[in-house]
Enzyme design. Structure first.
Site, mmCIF file in Angstrom:
data_model
loop_
_atom_site.group_PDB
_atom_site.id
_atom_site.type_symbol
_atom_site.label_atom_id
_atom_site.label_comp_id
_atom_site.label_asym_id
_atom_site.label_seq_id
_atom_site.Cartn_x
_atom_site.Cartn_y
_atom_site.Cartn_z
ATOM 1 N N LYS A 77 0.789 -1.321 0.024
ATOM 2 C CA LYS A 77 -0.121 -0.005 0.065
ATOM 3 C C LYS A 77 0.753 1.061 0.174
ATOM 4 C CE LYS A 77 -4.310 -1.681 2.384
ATOM 5 N NZ LYS A 77 -5.311 -1.525 3.256
ATOM 6 N N ASP A 91 -10.064 3.078 2.143
ATOM 7 C CA ASP A 91 -9.993 2.439 3.499
ATOM 8 C C ASP A 91 -10.682 3.551 4.394
ATOM 9 O OD1 ASP A 91 -8.744 -0.062 3.008
ATOM 10 O OD2 ASP A 91 -6.915 0.920 3.192
HETATM 11 P P1 NAP Z 1 -0.810 -3.572 10.231
HETATM 12 O O1 NAP Z 1 -0.382 -2.190 9.492
HETATM 13 O O2 NAP Z 1 0.159 -4.639 9.927
HETATM 14 O O3 NAP Z 1 -0.996 -2.957 11.723
HETATM 15 C C1 NAP Z 1 -1.430 -3.950 12.763
HETATM 16 C C2 NAP Z 1 -1.399 -3.308 14.091
HETATM 17 O O4 NAP Z 1 -1.661 -4.308 15.131
HETATM 18 C C3 NAP Z 1 -0.038 -2.747 14.500
HETATM 19 O O5 NAP Z 1 -0.188 -1.877 15.215
HETATM 20 C C4 NAP Z 1 0.532 -4.034 15.374
HETATM 21 O O6 NAP Z 1 1.463 -3.670 16.288
HETATM 22 C C5 NAP Z 1 -0.794 -4.263 16.100
HETATM 23 N N1 NAP Z 1 -0.557 -5.744 16.449
HETATM 24 C C6 NAP Z 1 -0.336 -6.818 15.424
HETATM 25 N N2 NAP Z 1 -0.419 -8.137 16.304
HETATM 26 C C7 NAP Z 1 -0.478 -7.692 17.474
HETATM 27 C C8 NAP Z 1 -0.726 -8.344 18.817
HETATM 28 N N3 NAP Z 1 -0.505 -9.875 18.840
HETATM 29 N N4 NAP Z 1 -0.976 -7.759 19.842
HETATM 30 C C9 NAP Z 1 -0.879 -6.649 19.881
HETATM 31 N N5 NAP Z 1 -0.667 -5.795 18.916
HETATM 32 C C10 NAP Z 1 -0.508 -6.279 17.649
HETATM 33 O O7 NAP Z 1 -2.080 -4.119 9.720
HETATM 34 P P2 NAP Z 1 -3.480 -3.397 9.177
HETATM 35 O O8 NAP Z 1 -3.244 -3.054 7.776
HETATM 36 O O9 NAP Z 1 -3.468 -2.008 10.094
HETATM 37 O O10 NAP Z 1 -4.504 -4.310 9.590
HETATM 38 C C11 NAP Z 1 -4.862 -4.527 10.895
HETATM 39 C C12 NAP Z 1 -6.040 -5.651 11.095
HETATM 40 O O11 NAP Z 1 -7.163 -4.896 10.360
HETATM 41 C C13 NAP Z 1 -5.843 -6.868 9.817
HETATM 42 O O12 NAP Z 1 -5.479 -8.034 10.468
HETATM 43 C C14 NAP Z 1 -7.261 -6.888 9.435
HETATM 44 O O13 NAP Z 1 -7.970 -8.067 10.053
HETATM 45 C C15 NAP Z 1 -8.068 -5.549 9.464
HETATM 46 N N6 NAP Z 1 -8.388 -4.916 8.525
HETATM 47 C C16 NAP Z 1 -9.634 -5.102 7.992
HETATM 48 C C17 NAP Z 1 -10.107 -4.546 6.815
HETATM 49 C C18 NAP Z 1 -11.381 -4.769 6.351
HETATM 50 O O14 NAP Z 1 -11.862 -4.399 5.321
HETATM 51 N N7 NAP Z 1 -12.424 -5.291 7.304
HETATM 52 C C19 NAP Z 1 -9.099 -3.953 6.042
HETATM 53 C C20 NAP Z 1 -7.899 -3.615 6.660
HETATM 54 C C21 NAP Z 1 -7.288 -4.234 7.738
HETATM 55 P P3 NAP Z 1 3.052 -3.629 15.895
HETATM 56 O O15 NAP Z 1 3.097 -2.442 15.238
HETATM 57 O O16 NAP Z 1 3.901 -3.344 17.007
HETATM 58 O O17 NAP Z 1 3.334 -4.771 14.984
#
Ligand code: NAP
Length: 483
Positions: A293, A329
């Site tokens: 992205k 998004d």
């Molecule tokens: P990302 O950029 O990788 O961010 C994930 C966030 O969650 C980061 O702050 C990460 O912390 C934290 N995290 C990951 N594993 C963790 C754990 N075990 N304990 C505590 N914090 C944790 O991912 P993203 O794109 O933001 O997406 C996050 C989630 O949103 C995805 O897994 C997905 O399920 C959901 N999502 C859904 C949609 C939808 O259309 N419904 C769209 C986008 C995302 P660190 O930075 O410290 O690793």
């Protein structure tokens, strides 16, 4: 044509599968190398008469088959068959070349001369094609393993270069799915579709149901518009299901493909950008997902202000020779929320500080919500919070006392701490709405506990479909503007 390979290993199941395939296939490939000697003998005496052409295949192990066979075994096998039974005989290139100086066991106009590479897609694929085309076989076939999505390019070139010679060409593996879906629309004789999941004869082979109902291969032509999602990994993306069913419902002459893109630079150059791509196709738009992205921005001719402000593009529209970047998004995350709750002035806890949290924070700032970012990495939480004039705190410290909780971490997602919640159940006491962006499973542990605690709940599926709808609107508007 969709050809179903029969891959059963017992004679009875094999024959039953032929009958089943005859209900849905345009051609049926009998993978006779899947049978041991006894079952093979039983099958050969009982092959049913069906209306579809039957392709006989007896592949040696080193070329992707299931049997250890010498060249002599293979020559003998074909000599012992009744040519009348056979619609086509798939004979490997080395076998065909060994038969050139003698009468063929099967008339050449029934022979598919095939070449397989299960390790890679060689650079000199047109050289291989020329060797195949020098044989007297009626049809030529090339199947190679796509190690990367750009290996689709030489496979499409093979179809173009075969000219009037009937050709089958495909790239195996998830990275090659585009070739399996698009090959017939570009002039290939057929594509292979498994009878059901688990019955594939090669990796990356979709089922006949997916080819017909999801990708609508039979209605595709060279003029069809092409869309797709780029990401790595991409195998579990729901976007092809969502977009293809919407495109079908809208009656569009278009298909949406999964592109497993590890090397973004090579994909953008060789397959996407109209000024440099090596495929002549009507690629019109891309969804962009993890991990591309941010990096995709470097390849775009223009980025809309919202996407630039968020620093991430999840939608690319291809307009003429230009690539335009957008972000759906924010809209995707906020519109389902707006439908159920007015966040203006509300206290909102955002869990996580990654890309999705960033889009949510942008939307919440627009609505003047009072936001606290909770993340395991306090520094990241602080940086993000500062940018959007929010507060920040450690995820472990979350104790409730808020109107809305929005989970933007993957905790609870299938395969990632599934069955766990990012917060303690008691902390949900008094919370009005819990919104979990995770969409698989549809009800996460967090949402289940929130429901039990009497909170209103919202799952991530609504965001997924809302942002996909917004993507299609962008693509359509670009097409209209162009016209
Ligand atoms: P990302 O950029 O990788 O961010 C994930 C966030 O969650 C980061 O702050 C990460 O912390 C934290 N995290 C990951 N594993 C963790 C754990 N075990 N304990 C505590 N914090 C944790 O991912 P993203 O794109 O933001 O997406 C996050 C989630 O949103 C995805 O897994 C997905 O399920 C959901 N999502 C859904 C949609 C939808 O259309 N419904 C769209 C986008 C995302 P660190 O930075 O410290 O690793």
């Amino acid at each position: 044509m969709i050809c179903i390979p029969i891959t059963e290993i017992r004679a009875r199941d094999f024959l039953a599968a032929i009958h089943e395939a005859a209900e849905v296939a345009d051609a049926i490939e009998l993978r006779l190398d899947y049978l041991n000697a006894t079952d093979l003998a039983s099958v050969l005496t009982a092959i049913p008469v069906v209306s579809q052409p039957l392709i006989f295949t007896f592949r040696p192990r080193e070329q992707g088959g299931q049997r250890d066979l010498t060249l002599i075994d293979r020559q003998q096998f074909w000599r012992n068959l009744e040519p009348e039974l056979i619609g086509y005989a798939d004979m490997e290139l080395d076998l065909v070349e060994s038969l050139l100086d003698r009468p063929p066991p099967i008339p050449w106009d029934k022979v598919i001369c095939s070449y397989h590479d299960f390790q890679s897609t060689p650079d000199n694929l047109t050289g291989v094609l020329e060797r195949l085309m020098r044989t007297p076989a009626r049809v030529v076939k090339i199947a190679t393993l796509a190690r990367s999505v750009t290996d689709c390019v030489p496979v499409f070139e093979v179809i173009d270069r075969a000219g009037a010679r009937p050709v089958i060409a495909l790239a195996m593996g998830l990275a090659g799915v585009a070739t399996r879906v698009l090959a017939p629309s570009r002039g290939a004789l057929l594509t292979f579709g498994a009878l059901r999941q688990g019955a594939e004869s090669a990796c990356g082979q979709p089922t006949v149901g997916e080819l017909r109902d999801l990708y609508r291969v039979e209605s595709l032509t060279r003029a069809s518009e092409i869309y797709g999602v780029i990401g790595y990994p991409i195998g579990h993306s729901l976007s092809p299901a969502i977009h293809n069913s919407a495109l079908a419902a809208e009656g569009r002459d278009a298909v949406y493909l999964p592109f497993e893109v590890e090397n973004l630079d090579a994909f953008m150059r060789d397959m996407a950008h109209p000024r440099t791509r090596r495929i002549d196709w009507r690629l019109r738009g891309l969804s962009v997902t993890i991990p591309h992205k941010l990096d995709v921005i470097a390849y775009l001719d223009e980025v809309e202000p919202l996407a630039r402000r968020i620093g991430a593009v999840n939608t690319v529209a291809i307009e003429g020779e230009r690539l335009l970047g957008y972000n759906t998004d924010v809209m995707g995350a906020m519109s389902p929320l707006d439908d159920v709750f007015d966040v203006r002035g509300a206290r909102v806890a955002v869990l996580g500080a990654g890309g999705a949290a960033r889009a949510v924070l942008y939307g919440l700032a627009e609505r003047s919500a009072e936001v606290t970012v909770y993340a395991r990495d306090l520094k990241k939480a602080g940086v993000l919070a500062e940018e959007f004039e929010a507060r920040s705190s450690a995820l472990e410290s979350f104790a409730g006392d808020t109107d809305v909780v929005i989970n933007c971490t993957p905790i609870g997602m299938k395969g990632h701490r599934e069955g766990q919640s990012p917060v303690r159940r008691e902390a949900l006491n008094g919370v009005k709405l819990v919104y979990d962006l995770v969409y698989n499973p549809e009800e996460t542990e967090l949402l289940k506990e929130a429901r039990e605690m009497g909170c209103l709940t919202l799952g991530g599926m609504a965001m997924l479909t809302a942002q996909a709808d917004a993507q299609r609107r962008i693509w359509q508007e670009n097409q209209k503007a162009k016209r």
